[in-house]
Design an enzyme around this catalytic site. Structure first.
Site, mmCIF file in Angstrom:
data_model
loop_
_atom_site.group_PDB
_atom_site.id
_atom_site.type_symbol
_atom_site.label_atom_id
_atom_site.label_comp_id
_atom_site.label_asym_id
_atom_site.label_seq_id
_atom_site.Cartn_x
_atom_site.Cartn_y
_atom_site.Cartn_z
ATOM 1 C CE LYS A 186 -1.819 3.020 2.007
ATOM 2 N NZ LYS A 186 -1.706 4.183 1.648
ATOM 3 C CD GLU A 261 12.592 0.244 9.813
ATOM 4 O OE1 GLU A 261 13.271 1.105 10.470
ATOM 5 O OE2 GLU A 261 13.295 -0.945 9.425
ATOM 6 C CB CYS A 295 12.741 8.172 9.322
ATOM 7 S SG CYS A 295 13.598 7.172 8.396
ATOM 8 C CD GLU A 396 9.493 12.243 12.552
ATOM 9 O OE1 GLU A 396 8.293 11.654 12.436
ATOM 10 O OE2 GLU A 396 10.527 11.738 11.810
HETATM 11 P P1 NAP Z 1 1.934 8.205 8.015
HETATM 12 O O1 NAP Z 1 0.974 9.295 7.745
HETATM 13 O O2 NAP Z 1 2.240 7.261 9.170
HETATM 14 O O3 NAP Z 1 1.609 7.310 6.818
HETATM 15 C C1 NAP Z 1 2.454 6.034 6.251
HETATM 16 C C2 NAP Z 1 1.658 5.171 5.444
HETATM 17 O O4 NAP Z 1 0.659 4.680 6.370
HETATM 18 C C3 NAP Z 1 0.782 5.919 4.404
HETATM 19 O O5 NAP Z 1 0.928 4.707 3.330
HETATM 20 C C4 NAP Z 1 -0.370 5.768 4.842
HETATM 21 O O6 NAP Z 1 -1.667 5.989 3.943
HETATM 22 C C5 NAP Z 1 -0.809 4.789 5.819
HETATM 23 N N1 NAP Z 1 -1.775 4.855 6.733
HETATM 24 C C6 NAP Z 1 -2.219 5.935 7.191
HETATM 25 N N2 NAP Z 1 -3.095 5.689 8.219
HETATM 26 C C7 NAP Z 1 -3.179 4.305 8.188
HETATM 27 C C8 NAP Z 1 -3.948 3.524 9.154
HETATM 28 N N3 NAP Z 1 -4.867 3.993 9.865
HETATM 29 N N4 NAP Z 1 -3.657 2.116 9.120
HETATM 30 C C9 NAP Z 1 -3.114 1.611 8.072
HETATM 31 N N5 NAP Z 1 -2.114 2.435 7.214
HETATM 32 C C10 NAP Z 1 -2.235 3.848 7.303
HETATM 33 O O7 NAP Z 1 3.268 8.697 7.682
HETATM 34 P P2 NAP Z 1 3.604 9.778 6.626
HETATM 35 O O8 NAP Z 1 3.445 11.113 6.899
HETATM 36 O O9 NAP Z 1 3.548 9.169 5.195
HETATM 37 O O10 NAP Z 1 5.338 9.667 6.480
HETATM 38 C C11 NAP Z 1 6.145 10.015 7.537
HETATM 39 C C12 NAP Z 1 6.572 9.591 8.640
HETATM 40 O O11 NAP Z 1 7.265 8.237 8.297
HETATM 41 C C13 NAP Z 1 7.572 10.072 9.606
HETATM 42 O O12 NAP Z 1 7.143 9.948 10.936
HETATM 43 C C14 NAP Z 1 8.793 9.301 9.283
HETATM 44 O O13 NAP Z 1 9.796 9.615 10.481
HETATM 45 C C15 NAP Z 1 8.328 8.173 9.196
HETATM 46 N N6 NAP Z 1 9.487 7.299 8.221
HETATM 47 C C16 NAP Z 1 10.220 6.489 8.994
HETATM 48 C C17 NAP Z 1 11.133 5.699 8.399
HETATM 49 C C18 NAP Z 1 11.876 4.692 9.095
HETATM 50 O O14 NAP Z 1 12.407 3.692 8.433
HETATM 51 N N7 NAP Z 1 11.886 4.630 10.178
HETATM 52 C C19 NAP Z 1 11.220 5.987 6.850
HETATM 53 C C20 NAP Z 1 10.464 6.822 6.259
HETATM 54 C C21 NAP Z 1 9.532 7.498 7.253
HETATM 55 P P3 NAP Z 1 -2.028 7.433 3.316
HETATM 56 O O15 NAP Z 1 -0.924 7.886 2.535
HETATM 57 O O16 NAP Z 1 -3.127 7.186 2.364
HETATM 58 O O17 NAP Z 1 -2.215 8.312 4.387
#
Ligand code: NAP
Ligand code: MG
Length: 502
Positions: A186, A261, A295, A396
């Site tokens: 997804k 992650e 991240c 963050e």
């Molecule tokens: P996010 O809002 O958590 O979304 C990530 C993914 O999860 C998207 O595909 C999103 O879909 C989906 N999602 C949202 N709500 C969900 C739910 N209730 N159930 C299942 N899936 C759901 O994060 P983001 O804003 O895209 O990314 C930024 C974050 O990712 C930051 O906090 C960053 O630190 C973290 N990150 C961590 C790493 C690592 O390796 N640790 C790497 C990259 C990023 P939609 O797009 O449709 O909302």
């Protein structure tokens, strides 16, 4: 508005399909996602938007491919060949993948090139790693024998964020299919394009139907549906910490295997014996790479008091020289922010810092980039006069914003570094190898970069401590996280065993 980086037949289209059971398909209800170029605000393409019905089709296809298909039964070298072929096709379409990633994310050419290269290397790495992945024979008493096998865990839901769309898809798909799992990916709604193309490339390379399914759609609908689905065995998620917690809670209902992650607020420690120029350059990269939407962005910069003034003067000077321009230009250092909402989040953090008395040393507001007024840009921002009670230091930001603070000795540096709920990346700058090692061993984080701005290499474990999640990706250990260990105990004595003595 953009410079073409390739003359070859483009992967760029007006419309992209879902990939379910080896076919490019429409969504069941005809809905679409529009995806935009954050650098310009212009529409890039429309994408079929998966519904829960489509997610259900994808789960059934993945289940069938896993339970009755041939992929997991292939000899390992055959799966390895297919992974190498995926990498080869990606390599042959390198420029197009780079172009598509830039259009969908607004990131700079250098960043996109590095990430596409690494996505390719991930498949090559796991093509090799899988050949050496095996169980063990354990010591047993007397006439007993035990060996363990590594069996693929089954159907995996893989949910990825928008900051590294292709690279995160590769981090997840490559190890999972290497061991014989089936996946439903997804992608993030904001950046679905390159994951769809990767799904198409998997099919072209010979991955059988149903093994790799790609279902862009809403996180709260499709993502959540996959997390709760009883026929899904594992969830691998990269994204924000709050959603990660929600996923872990929901996955517990069916005791799915989970890899998370999550977010970070990574410390960057510059000691008085560091090579100051190298530390300045590495620290700039550490926070402003990918426009800070990373991240492991090193967003808390701590500098020893003896060199603070010299270091900060140089750091701020160079920050002000960073070029924000056409992402396709080689000279562009920093690309756009993913969308207006994220731009406002970043600006909100900066404003809260100003209200709390912080001092802006560079940047501090949305950027105006000539010719790109319709896009979402933020000035690389350096904030001083902060403390650990401030939101801007604790949370963050996921943008090009760094907070700078002083420390007086090693003990204080370690205490400040660890004073966070996160534990993903960290960096130490010191020419004293013993000190660097001593400090690295005390930092509570999954990754410590010593005199080095880079953290992600295929083969090097990547993942977090504390609320940055758990499970490691990009390494051999990841293969274990996509397998179950089966222990087979056998008896080879000549006399039958009669334990009850009946
Ligand atoms: P996010 O809002 O958590 O979304 C990530 C993914 O999860 C998207 O595909 C999103 O879909 C989906 N999602 C949202 N709500 C969900 C739910 N209730 N159930 C299942 N899936 C759901 O994060 P983001 O804003 O895209 O990314 C930024 C974050 O990712 C930051 O906090 C960053 O630190 C973290 N990150 C961590 C790493 C690592 O390796 N640790 C790497 C990259 C990023 P939609 O797009 O449709 O909302
Ligand atoms: Mg987009």
């Amino acid at each position: 508005m953009t410079t073409q980086v390739t003359e070859a037949v483009s992967l760029k289209r007006d419309y992209y399909h879902l990939i379910i059971n080896g076919e490019k398909v429409e969504s069941s209800n005809g809905k679409t996602i529009k995806t935009y170029n954050p650098a310009t605000g212009e529409l890039v393409a429309e994408v079929a938007k998966a519904s829960q019905e489509d997610a259900e089709r994808a789960v059934l296809a993945a289940r069938e491919a896993f339970d009755h298909g041939k992929w997991r039964k292939y000899p390992i070298n055959r799966r390895s060949q297919v992974l190498n072929k995926i990498a080869a096709i990606m390599r042959s379409r390198f420029n197009e993948l780079v172009e598509l990633e830039i259009l969908d994310t607004g990131k700079s050419l250098a960043a996109a090139q590095g990430q596409v290269s690494q996505a390719i290397e991930d498949f090559e790495f796991y093509a090799g790693a899988i050949v050496g992945h095996r169980g063990v024979v354990n010591n047993m008493p007397g006439q007993f024998h035990n060996f363990t096998e590594k069996e693929p865990v089954g159907v995996c839901a893989q949910i990825i964020p928008w900051n590294y769309p292709l690279m995160m898809a590769a981090w997840k798909i490559a190890p999972a299919i290497a061991v014989g799992c089936s996946v439903i990916v997804k992608p993030a709604s904001l950046t679905p394009l390159t994951a769809i193309i990767l799904g198409e490339i998997c099919l072209e390379a010979g991955v059988p139907a149903g093994v790799v399914n790609i279902v862009p759609g809403s996180g709260s609908e499709v993502g959540n549906y996959l997390v709760e689905h009883p026929k899904v065995n594992k969830v691998a998620f990269t994204g924000s910490t709050p959603i990660g917690k929600d996923i872990m809670a929901k996955a517990s209902e069916t005791l799915k295997r989970v890899t998370l992650e999550l977010g970070g607020k990574s410390p960057n420690l510059v000691f008085e014996d560091a090579d100051i120029d190298a530390a300045v350059d590495g620290s700039l990269f550490g926070i402003f790479y990918n426009s800070g939407q990373s991240c492991e962005a090193r967003s808390r910069l701590y500098v020893h008091e003896d060199i603070y003034d010299e270091f900060i003067t140089k750091f701020v000077e160079k920050t002000k020289k960073l070029v924000l321009a056409n992402p396709f230009d080689k000279g562009t250092h920093m690309g756009a922010i993913i969308d207006q909402a994220q731009l406002e989040v970043i600006d909100g953090f900066v404003k809260s810092a100003i209200e709390e008395g912080a001092e802006i040393l560079a940047g501090g507001k949305p950027a105006v980039v000539e010719g790109y007024e319709g896009g979402f840009w933020y000035e690389p921002t350096v904030i001083a006069n902060v403390n650990h009670d401030m939101t801007v230091v604790k949370e963050e930001i996921f943008g090009p914003v760094v907070v700078v603070m002083k420390f007086k000795d090693e003990k204080e540096a370690i205490k400040l570094a660890n004073d966070t709920e996160f534990g993903l990346g960290s960096a130490v700058w010191s020419k004293d190898g013993a000190r660097a090692t001593r400090v690295a061993k005390q930092i509570e984080a999954g990754i410590v970069m010593v005199n080095c701005p880079f953290s992600a290499f295929p083969g090097t474990p990547f993942g977090g401590y504390k609320q940055s999640g758990f499970g490691r990706e990009l390494c051999i250990e990841t293969l274990d996280l996509y397998t179950e260990t089966k222990s087979i105990v056998s008896y080879f004595g000549s006399r039958p065993i009669n334990p009850l003595g009946v």
